[in-house]
Design a protein around this motif. Sequence first.
Motif: not given
Length: 310
Positions: A219-242
């Motif tokens: 709804v708000y295209p001025q909103v971006y997201a970073d994928i920090s922390a989840i790209d090394w802390i959580i299990p990789r399969d969970e990160f990939y799926a997200y």
Amino acid sequence: MRIAFLAAVLLFALGPYVLAQEAREPIIDVHLHTHPANRFGTVGVPNPVTGKPSAAVTDQALLDAALAQMRRYNIVAAVGFSDRQSVARWRNGAAGRIIGGMQIDQGIGGTPIGELRRDITQGSVRVIGEIGAQYLGLAPSDPILEPYLSLAEELDVPVGFHTGIASPNTPFECCPKFRIPLGNPALIEDVLIRHPKLRVYLMHAGRPFLEETIALMSVYPQVYADISAIDWIIPRDEFYAYVRALIRAGLEKQLMFGSDQMIWPESIGVAVETVQSIPGITESQKRDIFYNNAVRFFRLNERDLKPWQH
């Protein structure tokens, strides 16, 4: 003669690897902390994934190790967050590769707006964040944040909100007012309504609030997201799926790479390699995540983003 022959053989064997190292595409890390080595009260706090402390146990060693990781992976710029003094030290020691951020968590309400305005106009601060209101039991729309958000909108400075969850036992070990629901990205909508020109990015991509993250960013295209922390802390399969779910929702142009390096520089390389290994997405989509989207969101001049010399 024999030594020369062996050297030639070695060079031939390693040639593709060396060229690959030199030919790495540029990366921008939009979420890197410039903390001192004792950020968590003592030196040598174990990495939450490996269970081992970093080999860097002084402030200078931590900076040097992070820069070595940046060089290795051709991270041409990183947005650095911590206290004012630590950010300045990294900016001075990193040859222009650290984009200054103003972290607002424990100091919410204590950072003078006039001082922050001066830092922004002088260029030492170019991002307001990480805003860790959740750790203090505050919603993103809490009135205490209004002066910072108004200033960010006025001066067109991006703002990064901590979203999602935190490490195990957070309410018991550091932050008694921390509550999970306060990390829901949907709570940022009121901020966007009050500040329609504000550029916001969701740190940690709102995980695990997937549906709310998709809704807000759609709804708000001025909103971006970073994928920090989840790209090394959580299990990789969970990160990939997200991440693949966010891409399937059409948000590939709003996702940015971040490491969330805290006091473990090795996490930078792990984060890069995790993103590089995401199955089922194209190289073009990876380039958007690693670089293109950050250039657009932060309005960076690519001529200033110099590759590392190997």
